[in-house]
Design an enzyme around this catalytic site. Structure first.
Site, PDB file in Angstrom:
ATOM      1  N   GLU A 132      -2.748  -9.277   3.250  1.00  0.00           N
ATOM      2  CA  GLU A 132      -3.023  -9.758   4.611  1.00  0.00           C
ATOM      3  C   GLU A 132      -4.457  -9.549   5.044  1.00  0.00           C
ATOM      4  OE1 GLU A 132      -3.422  -5.610   5.169  1.00  0.00           O
ATOM      5  OE2 GLU A 132      -1.996  -6.738   3.963  1.00  0.00           O
ATOM      6  N   HIS A 151      -3.812  -5.263  -0.369  1.00  0.00           N
ATOM      7  CA  HIS A 151      -3.508  -5.821   0.954  1.00  0.00           C
ATOM      8  C   HIS A 151      -3.605  -7.353   0.947  1.00  0.00           C
ATOM      9  CE1 HIS A 151      -3.228  -2.170   3.454  1.00  0.00           C
ATOM     10  NE2 HIS A 151      -4.033  -1.662   2.545  1.00  0.00           N
ATOM     11  N   CYS A 158       0.832  -1.210   0.000  1.00  0.00           N
ATOM     12  CA  CYS A 158       0.000   0.000   0.000  1.00  0.00           C
ATOM     13  C   CYS A 158       0.868   1.262   0.000  1.00  0.00           C
ATOM     14  CB  CYS A 158      -0.970  -0.037   1.170  1.00  0.00           C
ATOM     15  SG  CYS A 158      -2.343   1.127   0.998  1.00  0.00           S
TER      16      CYS A 158
END
Length: 439
Positions: free
Chosen positions: A377, A375, A291
């Site tokens: 995760e 993202h 990001c």
């Protein structure tokens, strides 16, 4: 007050939504509901009722298409300075979980230690909630963290408006203040003019899982808890460093470098970019960014950034791998992108957004350095790209093994407390700046 007509929806319908009558406001007061409104700098006003803290706040109005995960979204440091509009109509139905931590001392259900958004806007707030992890309602949580929240807003109309004119500066007004329609009298501060990364970054280094077989330095631009979890669960020892700390001074103590997500404009992170430029030349080990990390790594490599009209936020953004042609559904939360029209020497595009063609990742052509805008995760899902953490740590371990370093530690480096629950591990570090013991 300015009222705009919109191509994609009826102007009369929008005006009806925006121009809530004073009679309706009086009825809300009589029923015990506190009136509230979302006032956009461009002139539009959306009325509703308050279910959060009874205070007014400014911010940048943005929307997310996520269907689940409002506790994770609201505690994501990347949303700092923003008023979050949920396109999912029903919000709050599973309440808010407690501050439980895992074996690494990381929050199980939140991405930070508190709510990061300036406020939230929903269509239908669920006053009754039910979930086995819930300890309080969304309303109670917002009040406790001094965050305003509005329900009863036509979020479909609001989202179409934000898509047409772009993310817009706004104010959430509560109570009598919400009746005032003179938007011209308001001064709307732009959070992107601030260095929001400095606001959310740790002030002191923190270490997690100190017995890990590889040591990863994390440049904290607003790192999410699940990013740290994805590294520690895979056996890494993670040291979180302040955003402006010169990592290069202690780089020899680490096996890899990670650059985290974060809020606001990347152009405010001057010191971080300067340090990354040095790291790209001198740190001969793997580097991974997510990001904001993608933006800062790109700027350090020589790219420029630009602000997206309304950003990409949600759990359903398609990212296309340029090398393989495979498309992944990803979680995203960003308002800026790299201008990858002309790539610097030795760099190439790694991912692109299949919707708008914006950059979703870059990679060095010969070094184990890469970053992604999305993202992997994502705690609320999807997790289609979580393998990128495995790729990164595979590179880290291979590099350490090649240099003869993947073995039992001959001498400890850190003086930290691994978790709030586990035993303290007393070790030492060359640089006294990193000798903080995590409380």
């Amino acid at each position: 007050m300015y009222i705009h007509a919109f191509e994609k929806c009826s102007a009369d319908y929008i005006c009806d939504q925006i121009q809530t009558s004073s009679k309706t406001n009086q009825q809300q007061q009589q029923s015990g509901n506190i009136p509230a409104s979302l006032k956009l700098k461009t002139g539009q006003i959306f009325h509703g009722v308050s279910f959060g803290a009874p205070i007014s706040k400014f911010g940048e109005a943005v929307f997310t298409t996520s269907l689940v995960g409002y506790p994770e979204s609201m505690t994501d440091p990347s949303y700092t300075g923003q008023i979050l509009v949920f396109t999912q109509p029903l919000i709050g139905n599973y309440g808010v979980p407690g501050n439980d931590k895992d074996e690494f001392g990381l929050y199980k259900y939140f991405e930070s230690d508190g709510i990061q958004v300036q406020g939230i806007v929903v269509n239908d707030y669920a006053t009754e909630y039910s979930h086995w992890t819930a300890v309080e309602s969304l309303s109670q949580w917002c009040v406790r963290h001094h965050v305003p929240a509005i329900s009863g807003v036509d979020t479909r109309a609001l989202t179409q408006l934000l898509r047409d004119q772009g993310s817009t500066l706004a104010q959430i007004s509560i109570g009598e203040e919400s009746f005032t329609n003179n938007i011209r009298s308001l001064t709307f501060p732009n959070p992107n003019d601030e260095n929001l990364v400095a606001k959310v970054s740790t002030k002191v280094p923190l270490n997690y899982n100190p017995k890990g077989d590889v040591k990863i330095a994390v440049i904290d631009c607003g790192v999410k808890q699940n990013i740290l979890r994805c590294l520690t669960q895979r056996g890494a020892s993670v040291t979180v460093l302040p955003h402006n700390f010169d990592f290069n001074k202690v780089s020899h103590q680490f096996d890899g470098l990670f650059i985290s997500n974060g809020p606001g404009s990347p152009t405010t992170c001057v010191e971080t970019i300067k340090h990354l430029k040095v790291a790209l030349e001198t740190f001969k080990k793997p580097i991974f960014g997510i990001c904001m990390g993608n933006l800062l790594l790109g700027m350090a490599a020589g790219l420029q950034t630009y602000k997206l009209p309304f950003g990409n936020r949600g759990h359903n953004q398609p990212a296309l791998n340029v090398d393989t042609g495979l498309c992944y559904i990803t979680s995203q939360n960003h308002g800026y992108a790299l201008n990858d029209t002309v790539m610097p020497k030795n760099w190439k595009r790694l991912f692109v957004n299949a919707n708008d063609g914006s950059n979703e990742g870059i990679q060095h052509e010969s070094k184990p350095i890469f970053s992604v805008q999305f993202h992997p995760e994502a705690k609320g899902g999807p997790q289609d790209t979580v393998y990128l953490f495995d790729n990164f740590l595979t590179h880290v371990r291979a590099d350490k093994s090649k240099k003869g370093g993947l073995q039992a530690e001959s001498s400890p480096l850190f003086s930290v407390q691994a978790t709030t629950n586990g035993p303290q591990e007393k070790v030492y570090l060359v640089d006294p700046f990193l000798s903080h013991v995590r409380a």
